[in-house]
Design a protein around this motif. Sequence first.
Motif, PDB file in Angstrom:
ATOM      1  N   LEU A  50       0.863  -1.184   0.000  1.00  0.00           N
ATOM      2  CA  LEU A  50       0.000   0.000   0.000  1.00  0.00           C
ATOM      3  C   LEU A  50       0.901   1.236   0.000  1.00  0.00           C
ATOM      4  O   LEU A  50       1.005   1.976   0.970  1.00  0.00           O
ATOM      5  CB  LEU A  50      -0.920  -0.007   1.228  1.00  0.00           C
ATOM      6  CG  LEU A  50      -1.873  -1.205   1.346  1.00  0.00           C
ATOM      7  CD1 LEU A  50      -2.637  -1.170   2.661  1.00  0.00           C
ATOM      8  CD2 LEU A  50      -2.850  -1.230   0.165  1.00  0.00           C
ATOM      9  N   HIS A  51       1.552   1.450  -1.134  1.00  0.00           N
ATOM     10  CA  HIS A  51       2.549   2.520  -1.204  1.00  0.00           C
ATOM     11  C   HIS A  51       1.916   3.899  -1.054  1.00  0.00           C
ATOM     12  O   HIS A  51       2.528   4.807  -0.473  1.00  0.00           O
ATOM     13  CB  HIS A  51       3.316   2.419  -2.525  1.00  0.00           C
ATOM     14  CG  HIS A  51       4.058   1.120  -2.674  1.00  0.00           C
ATOM     15  ND1 HIS A  51       5.202   0.836  -1.964  1.00  0.00           N
ATOM     16  CD2 HIS A  51       3.798   0.023  -3.453  1.00  0.00           C
ATOM     17  CE1 HIS A  51       5.634  -0.373  -2.288  1.00  0.00           C
ATOM     18  NE2 HIS A  51       4.794  -0.898  -3.186  1.00  0.00           N
ATOM     19  N   TRP A  52       0.709   4.049  -1.596  1.00  0.00           N
ATOM     20  CA  TRP A  52       0.026   5.335  -1.474  1.00  0.00           C
ATOM     21  C   TRP A  52      -0.264   5.661   0.003  1.00  0.00           C
ATOM     22  O   TRP A  52      -0.152   6.807   0.435  1.00  0.00           O
ATOM     23  CB  TRP A  52      -1.304   5.310  -2.259  1.00  0.00           C
ATOM     24  CG  TRP A  52      -2.259   4.263  -1.728  1.00  0.00           C
ATOM     25  CD1 TRP A  52      -2.378   2.983  -2.120  1.00  0.00           C
ATOM     26  CD2 TRP A  52      -3.185   4.455  -0.661  1.00  0.00           C
ATOM     27  NE1 TRP A  52      -3.323   2.311  -1.378  1.00  0.00           N
ATOM     28  CE2 TRP A  52      -3.837   3.212  -0.469  1.00  0.00           C
ATOM     29  CE3 TRP A  52      -3.540   5.524   0.137  1.00  0.00           C
ATOM     30  CZ2 TRP A  52      -4.819   3.019   0.482  1.00  0.00           C
ATOM     31  CZ3 TRP A  52      -4.516   5.336   1.093  1.00  0.00           C
ATOM     32  CH2 TRP A  52      -5.151   4.083   1.263  1.00  0.00           C
ATOM     33  N   ALA A  54       1.457   4.462   2.589  1.00  0.00           N
ATOM     34  CA  ALA A  54       2.741   4.734   3.239  1.00  0.00           C
ATOM     35  C   ALA A  54       3.167   6.177   3.005  1.00  0.00           C
ATOM     36  O   ALA A  54       3.661   6.860   3.915  1.00  0.00           O
ATOM     37  CB  ALA A  54       3.800   3.773   2.723  1.00  0.00           C
ATOM     38  N   LEU A  55       2.960   6.655   1.747  1.00  0.00           N
ATOM     39  CA  LEU A  55       3.313   8.043   1.416  1.00  0.00           C
ATOM     40  C   LEU A  55       2.431   9.023   2.194  1.00  0.00           C
ATOM     41  O   LEU A  55       2.919  10.004   2.774  1.00  0.00           O
ATOM     42  CB  LEU A  55       3.164   8.272  -0.084  1.00  0.00           C
ATOM     43  CG  LEU A  55       3.418   9.705  -0.570  1.00  0.00           C
ATOM     44  CD1 LEU A  55       4.860  10.125  -0.249  1.00  0.00           C
ATOM     45  CD2 LEU A  55       3.136   9.817  -2.069  1.00  0.00           C
ATOM     46  N   LEU A  56       1.130   8.728   2.210  1.00  0.00           N
ATOM     47  CA  LEU A  56       0.197   9.594   2.912  1.00  0.00           C
ATOM     48  C   LEU A  56       0.494   9.614   4.411  1.00  0.00           C
ATOM     49  O   LEU A  56       0.447  10.664   5.067  1.00  0.00           O
ATOM     50  CB  LEU A  56      -1.240   9.112   2.664  1.00  0.00           C
ATOM     51  CG  LEU A  56      -2.370  10.062   3.085  1.00  0.00           C
ATOM     52  CD1 LEU A  56      -2.247  11.389   2.349  1.00  0.00           C
ATOM     53  CD2 LEU A  56      -3.729   9.421   2.808  1.00  0.00           C
ATOM     54  N   SER A  57       0.851   8.444   4.958  1.00  0.00           N
ATOM     55  CA  SER A  57       1.177   8.360   6.387  1.00  0.00           C
ATOM     56  C   SER A  57       2.451   9.135   6.712  1.00  0.00           C
ATOM     57  O   SER A  57       2.569   9.746   7.780  1.00  0.00           O
ATOM     58  CB  SER A  57       1.347   6.896   6.798  1.00  0.00           C
ATOM     59  OG  SER A  57       0.140   6.179   6.632  1.00  0.00           O
ATOM     60  N   SER A  58       3.408   9.130   5.788  1.00  0.00           N
ATOM     61  CA  SER A  58       4.645   9.875   5.997  1.00  0.00           C
ATOM     62  C   SER A  58       4.372  11.368   6.069  1.00  0.00           C
ATOM     63  O   SER A  58       4.938  12.093   6.913  1.00  0.00           O
ATOM     64  CB  SER A  58       5.643   9.572   4.876  1.00  0.00           C
ATOM     65  OG  SER A  58       5.966   8.200   4.847  1.00  0.00           O
ATOM     66  N   TYR A  97     -11.756   5.311   1.206  1.00  0.00           N
ATOM     67  CA  TYR A  97     -11.902   5.048  -0.236  1.00  0.00           C
ATOM     68  C   TYR A  97     -10.894   3.998  -0.701  1.00  0.00           C
ATOM     69  O   TYR A  97     -11.228   3.084  -1.459  1.00  0.00           O
ATOM     70  CB  TYR A  97     -11.716   6.352  -1.008  1.00  0.00           C
ATOM     71  CG  TYR A  97     -11.620   6.156  -2.509  1.00  0.00           C
ATOM     72  CD1 TYR A  97     -12.753   5.908  -3.279  1.00  0.00           C
ATOM     73  CD2 TYR A  97     -10.384   6.216  -3.157  1.00  0.00           C
ATOM     74  CE1 TYR A  97     -12.666   5.712  -4.647  1.00  0.00           C
ATOM     75  CE2 TYR A  97     -10.284   6.022  -4.534  1.00  0.00           C
ATOM     76  CZ  TYR A  97     -11.431   5.776  -5.263  1.00  0.00           C
ATOM     77  OH  TYR A  97     -11.332   5.578  -6.625  1.00  0.00           O
ATOM     78  N   PHE A  98      -9.659   4.101  -0.218  1.00  0.00           N
ATOM     79  CA  PHE A  98      -8.611   3.201  -0.693  1.00  0.00           C
ATOM     80  C   PHE A  98      -8.482   1.910   0.134  1.00  0.00           C
ATOM     81  O   PHE A  98      -7.672   1.049  -0.207  1.00  0.00           O
ATOM     82  CB  PHE A  98      -7.248   3.922  -0.678  1.00  0.00           C
ATOM     83  CG  PHE A  98      -7.109   4.941  -1.770  1.00  0.00           C
ATOM     84  CD1 PHE A  98      -6.890   4.544  -3.085  1.00  0.00           C
ATOM     85  CD2 PHE A  98      -7.191   6.296  -1.499  1.00  0.00           C
ATOM     86  CE1 PHE A  98      -6.749   5.489  -4.092  1.00  0.00           C
ATOM     87  CE2 PHE A  98      -7.057   7.243  -2.505  1.00  0.00           C
ATOM     88  CZ  PHE A  98      -6.833   6.843  -3.815  1.00  0.00           C
ATOM     89  N   ASP A 153     -10.746  -2.088  -3.496  1.00  0.00           N
ATOM     90  CA  ASP A 153     -10.414  -3.202  -2.612  1.00  0.00           C
ATOM     91  C   ASP A 153      -8.900  -3.290  -2.502  1.00  0.00           C
ATOM     92  O   ASP A 153      -8.207  -3.670  -3.444  1.00  0.00           O
ATOM     93  CB  ASP A 153     -10.986  -4.508  -3.173  1.00  0.00           C
ATOM     94  CG  ASP A 153     -10.837  -5.656  -2.179  1.00  0.00           C
ATOM     95  OD1 ASP A 153     -10.253  -5.417  -1.106  1.00  0.00           O
ATOM     96  OD2 ASP A 153     -11.302  -6.770  -2.474  1.00  0.00           O
ATOM     97  N   SER A 154      -8.391  -2.943  -1.334  1.00  0.00           N
ATOM     98  CA  SER A 154      -6.941  -2.829  -1.154  1.00  0.00           C
ATOM     99  C   SER A 154      -6.299  -4.117  -0.647  1.00  0.00           C
ATOM    100  O   SER A 154      -5.079  -4.183  -0.529  1.00  0.00           O
ATOM    101  CB  SER A 154      -6.623  -1.691  -0.168  1.00  0.00           C
ATOM    102  OG  SER A 154      -7.220  -1.948   1.088  1.00  0.00           O
TER     103      SER A 154
END
Length: 432
Positions: A50-52, A54-58, A97-98, A153-154
């Motif tokens: 879930l790279h998106w 991880a980026l958002l969490s950073s 959403y994700f 669906d992630s």
Amino acid sequence: MIKKRISGIWNYLRGEAPQFSLQSRIYHSICIVTILVIFYTIPFSLLNDLHWLALLSSILLCLQIFLYYLSRYKNKLNISIIIYSVVFNIFFAISYYFSSGIQGSVLFSFITAYFLIIATAQKKHYWIWTLGNLALVVSLVSYEYFHPDFITDSYGDRATRFIDITSTYIVTIILIFACLTYIINNYNDEKRLADESLLKLKQLNNEKNKLLSIVSHDFNSPLSNIQTYLDILERTDLTNEERKALEEELRRVTNDTQHFLNNLLSWTKKQMEGFDFSIAAIDANKCLYGTLEICKNLAINKNLSFQYNIHKDTFIKTNSDIYQLIVRNLVNNAIKFTPSGGKVEVLSVLDKHSLTLKIIDNGNGIPQDKQDQIFTSKIKSTFGTNNEKGTGLGLRMCKEFTEALNGKIWFESEDGKGTTFFLQMPLGYHFE
């Protein structure tokens, strides 16, 4: 040692009372825990591709650190809480959403966010955040219901879904438990401090009432007597013996009033300012010589035998002025309650660690039922053998001052046979 050090670091990070309010300390604790949770989220997201997320969490991590800094070091608590609340609701809305929508774990996150916001927000904003949270969640769920294609669906497999939902639930429970426990503990601490303050306020109020009672009654009486004696001396023809007796009585009343006033001023100063005096090594004999000579004259005027013998070249750790005040009160009491023809002695006993004064009289003694009250505010006003007025304030003050000087005070008494007061002070340095 390690536990104490960790506790010290934690207290510094959250902020310590009274510099920071309870609301601030709770919010700072939440910020720290949130930072740790986000740290957990980043590697978890990367492991599940879930790279998106991880980026958002950073990005969110950086923002969270800034919000903590804004409140903890810039004292912008309310602004930080508002930004925190808005940002995290937006973050969870995007995550919904994700992260498989209602089939994922984000609803738990909304619950956690709402709880943390309510725990720190101002009371007047409760309804805003409550209605906002409900409106956002209902809108997301309703939109998903009518537009199922809206949700991504992630989860790659069933195991990932179970791990995510279970871990999110566990984190939610831990956060709620930690926050509630912290709030309850701090509430209890605040309540305890409030109860202690209330008790202290009641005690001060009682002291005030006692003080007013003493001043209004015990101060007015001797002043009235002085006025009466002065009027008699001015308006009445008296023989020399009558005039001498009246002058002696006037001198005694004036001395008692001055003694009472000195005690009252010393005690009041202590109540208002606390104990703030220096302690040094002083020669007990030299310190008390002048005080005991004055007391000797008072005893002689009352036809009492007065003797004193204090060890020479013996130094004690005390404050000279306060020590003289204590001894003066104890000796004056002994003189006051010893009838004419009686005896008062002041002796010292020396051991390896202390010097103990013994103030001995063969006066009235203290009744058994009064002895427990001697050093308390319950003691009533009393009269000496020549109707000398006492207030009960002196002995209580002696105990408070003695303990402040790291000394000890106690007594032994038998009704009708006399009293011995013991005043013990630690030894100081011996100088040749």
